[in-house]
Design an enzyme around this catalytic site. Structure first.
Site, mmCIF file in Angstrom:
data_model
loop_
_atom_site.group_PDB
_atom_site.id
_atom_site.type_symbol
_atom_site.label_atom_id
_atom_site.label_comp_id
_atom_site.label_asym_id
_atom_site.label_seq_id
_atom_site.Cartn_x
_atom_site.Cartn_y
_atom_site.Cartn_z
ATOM 1 N N ASP A 90 9.261 2.472 0.745
ATOM 2 C CA ASP A 90 8.062 3.314 1.141
ATOM 3 C C ASP A 90 8.376 2.990 2.614
ATOM 4 O OD1 ASP A 90 5.699 4.387 2.308
ATOM 5 O OD2 ASP A 90 4.545 3.544 0.629
ATOM 6 N N TYR A 149 0.681 -1.111 0.046
ATOM 7 C CA TYR A 149 0.089 -0.027 0.017
ATOM 8 C C TYR A 149 0.879 1.167 -0.005
ATOM 9 C CZ TYR A 149 -3.442 3.362 1.134
ATOM 10 O OH TYR A 149 -4.382 4.558 1.122
ATOM 11 N N LYS A 195 3.604 9.511 8.960
ATOM 12 C CA LYS A 195 3.602 9.061 10.106
ATOM 13 C C LYS A 195 4.555 9.590 11.227
ATOM 14 C CE LYS A 195 0.712 5.611 8.646
ATOM 15 N NZ LYS A 195 -0.583 5.500 8.743
#
Length: 446
Positions: A235, A143, A264
């Site tokens: 990622d 994702y 994050k």
């Protein structure tokens, strides 16, 4: 537990927001989600006053739980008092960039943006511009945010958009291979090597059941990209500053990608994203280069202060030791429970990340597991049954996890991520009592 207030709020939300939420996973639980009123250390309290041990932690951005260390809180309050934002550079952006470049092995320069999705969108644009090629290799089940390049389904070059609203022509430039399949990676370069701009990969699949790389997999991707003139993009939106401490997952695995995306934790719990990497690549962004990238709120001073002070505090205290120690205690306890009560299930994770996967095949033994519980070594007796890609996780009892198990855990005061695929996170605010109470809840629910 009483959930009347949450039910009322959900009814109101349904009339003004699609599905009653602003991110789909929040409504994955039926018949309706509980609404959070506030956080308290390692816990959240919902609108009806129910308290839960929180292992979701905003799906990853919170290193310290819901109570920030005093230096972090002071830095945030100071920046807020100086003004909301300026549309001009500030010193705190430079300090944060310098900190990241000092600690993350592959990062020489960095561009701050506003979300992990924005970071991966910009990374794909940069990779295409830098190589003069169009195709991006992604992992099935990986994702990379709500972006057109990576929202695909299928395998290899037979892919299609996974969401309405994305033209088929976008998917034509995306190649999807199974995670941990070295032969598939080699094949895609044999057939499309001259057209591949980059391989975009999470160091650990953290949005699809927490799947670690098998030994040598990232080395294979590194070699293939270098040999074929493509870029390796890690990622680290989830793993960055969570796995491997300040060096991130790339430091843990000893791999230096060309480009890294962050989110994050790099913003201390505030909205943020970033693209870092070799200076000859990152400086191709405007204004030093021609690859357009811009954002009014990029490098927001409050976010920069929160992120920098959060990471500084972690560098000076036992933050990662505490988190990783509790993570190990939690996974070890879960392995004992699963062994006795549900031997077909798998305990996955590493450091401060964990998950019980409702897999369907039982191992012969639980001995000699690797760190995190799911061995990646062929000689381990669990090797053949541990999930190694997204398909292995998706083949599990995902509906049972969502419809039955999550509800049972909620009623015992434990808040887990709302589906079988999202990771769960240990923070500095959690305690050994939280771990023991959670293990008792798992034991009862399983």
């Amino acid at each position: 537990m009483n959930h009347d207030r949450s039910r009322d709020l959900y009814d109101r939300a349904l009339s003004v927001m699609p599905g009653g939420v602003n991110s789909a996973v929040r409504a994955a639980i039926e018949p309706y989600p509980f609404f959070v009123e506030r956080g308290d250390g390692g816990h959240v309290i919902d609108a009806d006053g129910n308290r839960y041990i929180d292992w979701v932690m905003g799906l990853g951005p919170l290193l310290y739980g819901h109570d920030l260390p005093q230096p972090v809180e002071s830095a945030i309050q100071s920046r807020v008092s100086e003004g909301p934002m300026f549309g001009a550079p500030t010193e705190i952006e430079v300090e944060h960039a310098e900190f990241v470049a000092r600690h993350v092995p592959s990062v020489e320069m960095i561009r701050f943006v506003n979300s992990g999705t924005e970071a991966t969108v910009s990374a794909c644009r940069l990779a295409r511009a830098a190589t003069g090629r169009d195709k991006i290799v992604v992992m099935q089940g990986g994702y990379h945010g709500a972006q057109e390049t990576t929202l695909v389904q299928g395998e290899y070059d037979d892919v299609e958009p996974s969401s309405p609203g994305i033209p088929d022509s976008f998917a034509e430039h995306t190649l999807a291979v199974p995670f941990n399949d070295e032969e598939a990676a080699q094949r895609v370069f044999e057939d499309h090597g001259d057209d591949i701009a980059a391989v975009l990969v999470e160091p650990i699949l953290a949005n699809m059941g927490v799947v670690a790389p098998v030994d040598g997999y990232h080395e294979t991707l590194r070699d293939l990209t270098e040999d074929n003139g493509a870029l390796l993009v890690f990622d680290e939106v989830i793993t960055g500053f969570r796995v491997g401490g300040l060096q991130c997952a790339q430091g843990k695995f000893g791999i230096e990608p060309d480009i890294t995306t962050f989110g994050k934790l790099i913003g201390g719990g505030f909205p943020v994203g970033a693209i870092g990497g070799r200076s000859d690549l990152i400086e191709q962004f405007t204004p030093s280069g021609d690859v357009f990238q811009a954002g009014t709120f990029s490098g927001h001073p409050v976010t920069m202060a929160a992120g920098l002070e959060s990471l500084r505090y972690a560098a000076e205290h036992d933050v990662y030791d505490h988190i990783n120690g509790l993570g190990e205690q939690l996974r070890t306890g879960l392995q004992e429970i699963v062994r006795d009560q549900a031997p077909e299930y798998t305990v996955a994770g590493t450091e401060g990340i964990f998950k019980v996967l409702f897999t369907r095949e039982a191992p012969d033994t639980f001995e000699d597991h690797c760190e995190g519980g799911c061995s990646q070594r062929p000689e381990c007796p669990r090797y053949d049954i541990c999930p190694k890609n997204a398909a292995d996780v998706a083949a599990g009892q995902t509906d049972r996890w969502r419809r039955v198990f999550w509800q049972e855990m909620k009623e015992q005061g434990v808040f887990l991520s709302q589906n079988q695929f999202e990771a769960q996170f240990v923070t500095y605010a959690h305690t050994e009592d939280d771990v023991e109470e959670t293990l008792e809840a798992y034991k009862a629910a399983l």
